[in-house]
Structures are given as C-alpha cells and as structure tokens.
Design a protein around this motif. Structure first.
Motif, PDB file in Angstrom:
ATOM      1  N   PHE A  30      -8.876 -19.657  45.152  1.00  0.00           N
ATOM      2  CA  PHE A  30      -8.975 -18.781  46.303  1.00  0.00           C
ATOM      3  C   PHE A  30      -7.804 -17.811  46.414  1.00  0.00           C
ATOM      4  N   GLY A  53      -8.272 -13.383  50.297  1.00  0.00           N
ATOM      5  CA  GLY A  53      -7.733 -14.703  50.564  1.00  0.00           C
ATOM      6  C   GLY A  53      -7.425 -14.961  52.025  1.00  0.00           C
ATOM      7  N   LYS A  71     -15.839 -17.855  53.717  1.00  0.00           N
ATOM      8  CA  LYS A  71     -15.448 -18.903  52.783  1.00  0.00           C
ATOM      9  C   LYS A  71     -14.803 -20.049  53.522  1.00  0.00           C
ATOM     10  N   THR A  73     -12.010 -22.579  52.606  1.00  0.00           N
ATOM     11  CA  THR A  73     -11.018 -22.911  51.597  1.00  0.00           C
ATOM     12  C   THR A  73     -10.962 -24.414  51.338  1.00  0.00           C
ATOM     13  N   THR A  76     -13.652 -25.262  49.140  1.00  0.00           N
ATOM     14  CA  THR A  76     -13.677 -24.405  47.946  1.00  0.00           C
ATOM     15  C   THR A  76     -15.046 -23.777  47.764  1.00  0.00           C
TER      16      THR A  76
END
Length: 125
Positions: A30, A53, A71, A73, A76
């Motif tokens: 990431f 990110g 997303k 993190t 993932t």
C-alpha cells in the motif's frame, strides 16, 4: 513482487450495482498508488479510478458520481463500488499498482507496474 487478485464481477441489469475487490499481497503494497482500469472488447484499456496511500481519490468522467474507490489497509484490500451501472460499463475490470504519481494523477495504464488478471462485468439493458 506485488500480486493483485480481483473478484466481484458478474452480470447485472442496467441500474444495478456491483462491488469489486482487489486483494493485494507483496512487499510494501500500500505504499504504491493504486487504480482500477477497464477494457471493453475492441477498445483500449481505460482508467476508471485511482487512490493514494492516504486515500486521496480521482475518477474519470464517465464514472464520476457512480463509482467509489476505497481501500482497507488492515485487510490489504482495495474496493470499487459501482452504482447505476449502464451497458456501456460492460468490460473486463483490472486493478493495478505502481510507484508513478501519474498512475494516480492521470490514471494511465502505462504508469502501472503490477496488474491483476481481471474480473468481468456485464451490464444488460
């Protein structure tokens, strides 16, 4: 080596919705810029959405207001929620990652270093 695996594609009627998932593995995954692309039969691969990110996002014109990239993190995983789908959204959808800022800024396929295998989205009228 970063590895990307898409899932979540399918067949829906116009006006329907789908949520695509891109599972990411590999070193420093990431830290890369990430994006979704699509390619319809007989057409060039085109950018759809990108994310940094720190969760800054960009979208191309045809999907603005209908698609949402995100997303997780911790998991993932990158997602794309697609709403109000239209037949012209029919394509193979790919997730991609790379270290070039232009992958985020311009969502160009030439700026992606890693690709998934794609997931098919078909929208019928």
């Amino acid at each position: 080596q970063v590895q990307l695996v898409e899932s979540g594609g399918g067949s829906v009627q116009a006006g329907g919705c789908l949520k695509l998932t891109c599972t990411v593995s590999g070193p420093a995954h990431f830290s890369y810029y990430m994006a979704w692309f699509r390619q319809a039969p007989g057409k060039q691969r085109e950018g759809v959405a990108s994310i940094t990110g720190v969760d800054q996002t960009r979208y191309t014109g045809p999907v603005k207001g209908r698609f949402a990239i995100s997303k997780d993190t911790a998991k993932t995983t990158m997602y794309m929620e697609m709403n109000s789908l239209q037949p012209e959204d029919t394509a193979m959808y790919y997730c991609a990652a790379g270290s070039s800022p232009d992958l985020y800024e311009r969502i160009l396929p030439t700026e992606a270093r890693y690709w998934g295998q794609g997931t098919q989205v078909t929208v019928s009228s």
